[in-house]
Design a protein around this motif. Sequence first.
Motif, PDB file in Angstrom:
ATOM      1  N   SER A  24       0.962  -1.681  -0.017  1.00 32.23           N
ATOM      2  CA  SER A  24       0.200  -0.570  -0.022  1.00 32.23           C
ATOM      3  C   SER A  24       0.602   0.892   0.322  1.00 32.23           C
ATOM      4  CB  SER A  24      -0.379  -0.098   1.720  1.00 32.23           C
ATOM      5  OG  SER A  24      -0.441   0.188   2.571  1.00 32.23           O
ATOM      6  N   GLY A  84      -9.866  -9.434  -8.106  1.00 37.26           N
ATOM      7  CA  GLY A  84      -9.396  -8.314  -7.818  1.00 37.26           C
ATOM      8  C   GLY A  84      -8.592  -7.366  -9.213  1.00 37.26           C
ATOM      9  N   ILE A  97      -9.830   4.273  -2.201  1.00 40.68           N
ATOM     10  CA  ILE A  97      -9.601   2.979  -1.667  1.00 40.68           C
ATOM     11  C   ILE A  97      -7.936   2.724  -1.216  1.00 40.68           C
ATOM     12  CG2 ILE A  97      -9.487   0.327  -2.168  1.00 40.68           C
ATOM     13  CD1 ILE A  97     -11.973   0.999  -3.988  1.00 40.68           C
ATOM     14  N   SER A 101      -7.390   2.637   3.012  1.00 44.87           N
ATOM     15  CA  SER A 101      -6.787   1.292   2.770  1.00 44.87           C
ATOM     16  C   SER A 101      -4.909   1.507   4.085  1.00 44.87           C
ATOM     17  CB  SER A 101      -6.693  -0.045   1.672  1.00 44.87           C
ATOM     18  OG  SER A 101      -5.168   0.568   1.267  1.00 44.87           O
ATOM     19  N   PRO A 133     -12.808 -10.484   1.125  1.00 45.87           N
ATOM     20  CA  PRO A 133     -12.552  -9.521   0.594  1.00 45.87           C
ATOM     21  C   PRO A 133     -11.053  -9.134   0.779  1.00 45.87           C
ATOM     22  CG  PRO A 133     -13.537 -10.018   3.014  1.00 45.87           C
ATOM     23  CD  PRO A 133     -13.466 -11.009   2.872  1.00 45.87           C
ATOM     24  N   LEU A 134     -10.721  -9.439   1.896  1.00 49.43           N
ATOM     25  CA  LEU A 134      -8.828  -8.838   1.891  1.00 49.43           C
ATOM     26  C   LEU A 134      -8.351  -9.633   0.456  1.00 49.43           C
ATOM     27  CD1 LEU A 134      -8.034 -10.191   5.712  1.00 49.43           C
ATOM     28  CD2 LEU A 134      -8.534  -7.958   4.455  1.00 49.43           C
ATOM     29  N   TYR A 136      -9.430  -9.725  -2.665  1.00 50.15           N
ATOM     30  CA  TYR A 136      -9.820  -9.143  -3.287  1.00 50.15           C
ATOM     31  C   TYR A 136      -9.441  -7.407  -3.641  1.00 50.15           C
ATOM     32  CZ  TYR A 136     -13.591  -7.091  -6.891  1.00 50.15           C
ATOM     33  OH  TYR A 136     -13.981  -6.401  -7.668  1.00 50.15           O
ATOM     34  N   LEU A 137      -8.693  -6.971  -2.484  1.00 51.93           N
ATOM     35  CA  LEU A 137      -8.617  -5.961  -2.080  1.00 51.93           C
ATOM     36  C   LEU A 137      -7.610  -6.100  -2.663  1.00 51.93           C
ATOM     37  CD1 LEU A 137      -8.677  -3.218  -0.696  1.00 51.93           C
ATOM     38  CD2 LEU A 137      -8.326  -3.742   1.293  1.00 51.93           C
ATOM     39  N   LEU A 140      -7.062  -5.545  -6.261  1.00 47.21           N
ATOM     40  CA  LEU A 140      -8.002  -5.172  -6.759  1.00 47.21           C
ATOM     41  C   LEU A 140      -6.408  -3.344  -7.052  1.00 47.21           C
ATOM     42  CD1 LEU A 140     -10.168  -3.610  -7.854  1.00 47.21           C
ATOM     43  CD2 LEU A 140     -10.553  -2.970  -5.353  1.00 47.21           C
ATOM     44  N   VAL A 141      -6.255  -3.217  -5.540  1.00 47.86           N
ATOM     45  CA  VAL A 141      -5.484  -1.780  -5.641  1.00 47.86           C
ATOM     46  C   VAL A 141      -3.527  -2.171  -5.562  1.00 47.86           C
ATOM     47  CG1 VAL A 141      -6.849  -0.729  -4.967  1.00 47.86           C
ATOM     48  CG2 VAL A 141      -5.939  -1.832  -2.815  1.00 47.86           C
ATOM     49  N   GLY A 145      -3.206  -8.056   1.793  1.00 46.89           N
ATOM     50  CA  GLY A 145      -3.974  -7.618   2.541  1.00 46.89           C
ATOM     51  C   GLY A 145      -3.286  -9.083   3.875  1.00 46.89           C
TER      52      GLY A 145
END
Length: 245
Positions: A24, A84, A97, A101, A133-134, A136-137, A140-141, A145
């Motif tokens: 991130s 994602g 997002i 995050s 969801p972790l 997918y996140l 995605l970005v 996770g």
Amino acid sequence: MLPLIAAFFLAALLYASVGFGGGSTYNALLALAGVDYRVLPLIALSCNIVVVAGSTVRFARAGVTPWRGALMLTAIAAPAAFLGGLTPIGEGAFLTILGASLVLTAATMFLPVAKREGAPNKAARFVPLAAIPLGYLAGLVGIGGGIFLAPLLHLTRWHLARSIAATASLFILVNSLFGLAGQILKGGEGRFLAAFDFGLPLIVAVAIGGQIGSHLALKFLPQRYIRWGTALLTAWVGARLLLTV
């Protein structure tokens, strides 16, 4: 480019010293430098893989990886990470997002890492659901996770502290690989080659910083101070990013 290389080196050193990849923050640094948001996950996920691969191997050799549970969580999250990576996303949504995050990441790093006491609590049975969801996140970005998974595992007393760190490392590695595959399919070979050409010096920087962080940083400073410093850096970068959206 040199300031960006130095920032990536420092981020990798800090994140590796507390068992994470730093995806991130790599994304945010690139966004603040004005790099095309569509190539950010390609570079960040590649850097993640380089940083956590060594940690995953070291944990495995030390015999602290709880393979049954760790593989179950990563197997659930990996397909979601791939999806994602395939999902189209606009620049505004991507940066929002990502910034959110980062702020959440900083908050999780201030949570205490306690030793396991007794059996896992009842909430531990729902941990596999959070992996979806972790994952997918992550795709995605362009994050792993694991930095969200680890506090959840601690709160539910899922396993011993070192085993949770080993699980988070494997989780980040696998999610990053699957997320990167999805991103490559979405953007095509040309975008991947462009990202690799630009990001190669950054990948080298995180490889060096990650090794130093995992081997030396904890010998000079207590882990909690490194975590707090990393959290403050992450919160600052995330807040700056959200202000630019």
